[in-house]
Design a protein around this motif. Structure first.
Motif, PDB file in Angstrom:
ATOM      1  N   VAL A 159       1.960  -7.281  31.911  1.00  0.00           N
ATOM      2  CA  VAL A 159       0.687  -7.992  32.062  1.00  0.00           C
ATOM      3  C   VAL A 159       0.085  -8.336  30.708  1.00  0.00           C
ATOM      4  CG1 VAL A 159      -1.690  -7.776  32.873  1.00  0.00           C
ATOM      5  CG2 VAL A 159       0.198  -7.015  34.327  1.00  0.00           C
ATOM      6  N   GLY A 160       0.257  -7.464  29.727  1.00  0.00           N
ATOM      7  CA  GLY A 160      -0.337  -7.689  28.421  1.00  0.00           C
ATOM      8  C   GLY A 160       0.532  -8.447  27.445  1.00  0.00           C
ATOM      9  N   ASN A 161       1.706  -8.892  27.873  1.00  0.00           N
ATOM     10  CA  ASN A 161       2.629  -9.579  26.978  1.00  0.00           C
ATOM     11  C   ASN A 161       2.591 -11.087  27.221  1.00  0.00           C
ATOM     12  OD1 ASN A 161       4.763 -10.473  25.422  1.00  0.00           O
ATOM     13  ND2 ASN A 161       6.162  -8.859  26.059  1.00  0.00           N
ATOM     14  N   PRO A 162       2.201 -11.883  26.234  1.00  0.00           N
ATOM     15  CA  PRO A 162       2.174 -13.346  26.411  1.00  0.00           C
ATOM     16  C   PRO A 162       3.538 -13.920  26.790  1.00  0.00           C
ATOM     17  CG  PRO A 162       1.042 -12.700  24.399  1.00  0.00           C
ATOM     18  CD  PRO A 162       1.745 -11.481  24.899  1.00  0.00           C
ATOM     19  N   ALA A 163       4.627 -13.234  26.396  1.00  0.00           N
ATOM     20  CA  ALA A 163       5.966 -13.735  26.710  1.00  0.00           C
ATOM     21  C   ALA A 163       6.217 -13.743  28.212  1.00  0.00           C
ATOM     22  CB  ALA A 163       7.023 -12.886  26.005  1.00  0.00           C
ATOM     23  N   THR A 164       5.586 -12.834  28.948  1.00  0.00           N
ATOM     24  CA  THR A 164       5.733 -12.806  30.404  1.00  0.00           C
ATOM     25  C   THR A 164       5.229 -14.110  31.014  1.00  0.00           C
ATOM     26  OG1 THR A 164       5.399 -10.410  30.426  1.00  0.00           O
ATOM     27  CG2 THR A 164       5.136 -11.574  32.516  1.00  0.00           C
ATOM     28  N   TYR A 165       4.070 -14.543  30.569  1.00  0.00           N
ATOM     29  CA  TYR A 165       3.486 -15.779  31.087  1.00  0.00           C
ATOM     30  C   TYR A 165       4.260 -16.997  30.581  1.00  0.00           C
ATOM     31  CZ  TYR A 165      -0.123 -12.323  31.929  1.00  0.00           C
ATOM     32  OH  TYR A 165      -0.791 -11.188  32.332  1.00  0.00           O
ATOM     33  N   ALA A 166       4.786 -16.895  29.367  1.00  0.00           N
ATOM     34  CA  ALA A 166       5.606 -17.986  28.843  1.00  0.00           C
ATOM     35  C   ALA A 166       6.855 -18.165  29.691  1.00  0.00           C
ATOM     36  CB  ALA A 166       5.992 -17.694  27.392  1.00  0.00           C
ATOM     37  N   LEU A 167       7.473 -17.056  30.096  1.00  0.00           N
ATOM     38  CA  LEU A 167       8.673 -17.109  30.931  1.00  0.00           C
ATOM     39  C   LEU A 167       8.361 -17.768  32.272  1.00  0.00           C
ATOM     40  CD1 LEU A 167      11.266 -14.264  31.366  1.00  0.00           C
ATOM     41  CD2 LEU A 167      10.458 -15.553  33.333  1.00  0.00           C
ATOM     42  N   LEU A 168       7.287 -17.320  32.931  1.00  0.00           N
ATOM     43  CA  LEU A 168       6.939 -17.846  34.253  1.00  0.00           C
ATOM     44  C   LEU A 168       6.540 -19.310  34.191  1.00  0.00           C
ATOM     45  CD1 LEU A 168       4.869 -14.815  35.607  1.00  0.00           C
ATOM     46  CD2 LEU A 168       7.220 -15.413  36.164  1.00  0.00           C
ATOM     47  N   ALA A 192       2.719 -14.004  17.127  1.00  0.00           N
ATOM     48  CA  ALA A 192       2.630 -15.443  16.899  1.00  0.00           C
ATOM     49  C   ALA A 192       3.749 -16.184  17.628  1.00  0.00           C
ATOM     50  CB  ALA A 192       2.695 -15.738  15.401  1.00  0.00           C
ATOM     51  N   LEU A 193       4.956 -15.607  17.617  1.00  0.00           N
ATOM     52  CA  LEU A 193       6.078 -16.236  18.308  1.00  0.00           C
ATOM     53  C   LEU A 193       5.860 -16.218  19.817  1.00  0.00           C
ATOM     54  CD1 LEU A 193       8.870 -17.524  18.240  1.00  0.00           C
ATOM     55  CD2 LEU A 193       9.873 -15.234  18.178  1.00  0.00           C
ATOM     56  N   LYS A 194       5.331 -15.117  20.328  1.00  0.00           N
ATOM     57  CA  LYS A 194       5.074 -15.019  21.769  1.00  0.00           C
ATOM     58  C   LYS A 194       4.054 -16.059  22.218  1.00  0.00           C
ATOM     59  CE  LYS A 194       6.112 -10.064  21.782  1.00  0.00           C
ATOM     60  NZ  LYS A 194       5.575  -8.692  21.957  1.00  0.00           N
ATOM     61  N   PHE A 195       2.977 -16.185  21.467  1.00  0.00           N
ATOM     62  CA  PHE A 195       1.963 -17.179  21.828  1.00  0.00           C
ATOM     63  C   PHE A 195       2.485 -18.600  21.626  1.00  0.00           C
ATOM     64  CE2 PHE A 195      -1.078 -13.602  21.366  1.00  0.00           C
ATOM     65  CZ  PHE A 195      -1.793 -13.779  22.540  1.00  0.00           C
ATOM     66  N   SER A 196       3.381 -18.769  20.656  1.00  0.00           N
ATOM     67  CA  SER A 196       3.990 -20.088  20.453  1.00  0.00           C
ATOM     68  C   SER A 196       4.831 -20.486  21.660  1.00  0.00           C
ATOM     69  CB  SER A 196       4.849 -20.076  19.188  1.00  0.00           C
ATOM     70  OG  SER A 196       4.066 -19.868  18.031  1.00  0.00           O
ATOM     71  N   MET A 197       5.591 -19.527  22.209  1.00  0.00           N
ATOM     72  CA  MET A 197       6.386 -19.813  23.400  1.00  0.00           C
ATOM     73  C   MET A 197       5.494 -20.184  24.582  1.00  0.00           C
ATOM     74  SD  MET A 197       9.574 -19.675  22.649  1.00  0.00           S
ATOM     75  CE  MET A 197       9.063 -20.414  21.081  1.00  0.00           C
ATOM     76  N   LEU A 198       4.361 -19.487  24.697  1.00  0.00           N
ATOM     77  CA  LEU A 198       3.425 -19.803  25.780  1.00  0.00           C
ATOM     78  C   LEU A 198       2.847 -21.202  25.592  1.00  0.00           C
ATOM     79  CD1 LEU A 198       1.878 -18.992  28.285  1.00  0.00           C
ATOM     80  CD2 LEU A 198       0.218 -17.818  26.826  1.00  0.00           C
ATOM     81  N   ALA A 199       2.542 -21.563  24.346  1.00  0.00           N
ATOM     82  CA  ALA A 199       2.007 -22.890  24.074  1.00  0.00           C
ATOM     83  C   ALA A 199       3.026 -23.976  24.407  1.00  0.00           C
ATOM     84  CB  ALA A 199       1.585 -22.986  22.605  1.00  0.00           C
ATOM     85  N   VAL A 200       4.296 -23.732  24.054  1.00  0.00           N
ATOM     86  CA  VAL A 200       5.347 -24.701  24.377  1.00  0.00           C
ATOM     87  C   VAL A 200       5.485 -24.841  25.889  1.00  0.00           C
ATOM     88  CG1 VAL A 200       7.825 -25.164  24.250  1.00  0.00           C
ATOM     89  CG2 VAL A 200       6.614 -24.326  22.233  1.00  0.00           C
ATOM     90  N   ALA A 201       5.421 -23.706  26.603  1.00  0.00           N
ATOM     91  CA  ALA A 201       5.537 -23.740  28.060  1.00  0.00           C
ATOM     92  C   ALA A 201       4.418 -24.565  28.686  1.00  0.00           C
ATOM     93  CB  ALA A 201       5.523 -22.311  28.612  1.00  0.00           C
ATOM     94  N   VAL A 202       3.200 -24.377  28.206  1.00  0.00           N
ATOM     95  CA  VAL A 202       2.063 -25.144  28.715  1.00  0.00           C
ATOM     96  C   VAL A 202       2.246 -26.633  28.393  1.00  0.00           C
ATOM     97  CG1 VAL A 202      -0.425 -25.539  28.497  1.00  0.00           C
ATOM     98  CG2 VAL A 202       0.473 -23.195  28.604  1.00  0.00           C
ATOM     99  N   GLY A 203       2.769 -26.932  27.202  1.00  0.00           N
ATOM    100  CA  GLY A 203       3.034 -28.315  26.844  1.00  0.00           C
ATOM    101  C   GLY A 203       4.061 -28.957  27.759  1.00  0.00           C
ATOM    102  N   VAL A 204       5.128 -28.207  28.086  1.00  0.00           N
ATOM    103  CA  VAL A 204       6.153 -28.715  29.009  1.00  0.00           C
ATOM    104  C   VAL A 204       5.540 -28.977  30.380  1.00  0.00           C
ATOM    105  CG1 VAL A 204       8.283 -28.132  30.236  1.00  0.00           C
ATOM    106  CG2 VAL A 204       8.060 -27.625  27.793  1.00  0.00           C
ATOM    107  N   LEU A 205       4.666 -28.070  30.824  1.00  0.00           N
ATOM    108  CA  LEU A 205       3.997 -28.257  32.114  1.00  0.00           C
ATOM    109  C   LEU A 205       3.176 -29.537  32.111  1.00  0.00           C
ATOM    110  CD1 LEU A 205       3.256 -27.184  34.905  1.00  0.00           C
ATOM    111  CD2 LEU A 205       1.407 -25.868  33.841  1.00  0.00           C
ATOM    112  N   GLY A 206       2.476 -29.790  31.008  1.00  0.00           N
ATOM    113  CA  GLY A 206       1.687 -31.005  30.912  1.00  0.00           C
ATOM    114  C   GLY A 206       2.548 -32.259  30.983  1.00  0.00           C
TER     115      GLY A 206
END
Length: 287
Positions: free
Chosen positions: A187-196, A129-143
């Motif tokens: 590749v399977g870790n949402p935190a990787t995409y959140a970082l990028l 849940a925390l990993k996906f939350s970080m990805l969601a925040v990252a996408v929000g920042v991009l927006g």
């Protein structure tokens, strides 16, 4: 802590070197506006050296985050503004006021308290849940970064600066959420995409903030966003702690270091002072 401070030195020095390259490129004249200045700047050794220092700083940041609580690393990275101020005073002949020299000392004092009080990194693993939350925040920042030009002029620098801070904060937390560097695990870790996504989105938001708003407001907001949020995540969800009985000193050191950095917020774009003493416009965003 040595790695965290080393990262701050790298980021702060890189900002000044890139500002020097931008200043020289602007003085050369030519066509292309800001894009032309950037193209001429990247051909200079100072700009390339600045990029290399940024890369080294990121590596040191990752090492520090794997060994220290996030709150300690975040405060140390905020101190890169103090490094930029000192180096700019030397190389760019930027005049530091007495209060700003005092702020540099305040940052150093806060980091000393943090270094003494900090414990080891937390031993709690991050949940999905925390990993996906970080990805969601990252996408929000991009927006927010992509919509920067559409934001109301009043408060634009504050919003974009905060967004950039959250993006850099996502990077700090995501480093802790990556347990394995194996290709399949990454590749399977949402935190990787959140970082990028978080890192790229933070740069986009900060660049937009510096172009369209107050450097001081944007940088101050960025410092708050990249320190307070990640520190809370580290303590609440990742188990970051202090040395026994020194929690109060860690909190005090964190607050002192961040307040000192906020006092130096105008150096978020390494302002250049011309030979005549007037403020110039060439500069490169910190980080």
């Amino acid at each position: 802590m040595v790695c965290a401070l080393g990262a701050a030195v790298c980021f702060g020095t890189a900002t000044v070197l890139q500002a020097m390259a931008a200043r020289a490129a602007s003085a050369q004249g030519g066509r292309g506006g800001e894009a032309g200045v950037l193209l001429r700047a990247v051909r200079q050794w100072r700009y390339v050296a600045g990029l290399a220092l940024d890369g080294l700083g990121f590596v040191l940041q990752v090492v520090a985050l794997r060994a220290l609580p996030i709150y300690a690393v975040a405060a140390a990275l905020a101190s890169s503004l103090a490094v930029t101020a000192v180096v700019a005073a030397r190389l760019l002949r930027v005049r530091l006021r007495r209060g700003e020299w005092g702020a540099v000392g305040v940052v150093c004092a806060g980091l000393a308290m943090l270094g003494f009080a900090s414990g080891t990194e937390g031993d709690l693993g991050g949940s999905d849940a925390l990993k996906f939350s970080m990805l969601a925040v990252a996408v929000g920042v991009l927006g927010v970064g992509l919509a920067g030009g559409l934001l109301p002029e009043r408060g634009r620098g504050l919003v974009l600066g905060l967004a950039a801070g959250f993006g850099f904060g996502v990077v700090e937390v995501s480093v802790r959420l990556i347990d394995s560097v194996g290709v399949s695990d990454l590749v399977g870790n949402p935190a990787t995409y959140a970082l990028l996504v978080g890192g790229g989105a933070a740069f986009l938001a900060l660049t937009s903030a510096l172009q369209r708003g107050s450097v001081t407001v944007a940088t101050a907001a960025m410092v708050i966003g990249e320190t307070v949020g990640p520190a809370v995540v580290g303590v609440v969800w990742l188990g970051d702690r202090t040395r026994e009985g020194l929690g109060w000193l860690a909190v005090l050191g964190f607050v002192v270091a961040v307040v000192g950095a906020l006092a130096l917020a105008r150096f978020g774009e390494a302002p250049v002072v011309s030979d005549g003493g007037a403020g110039g416009g060439a500069g490169v965003a910190v980080r």
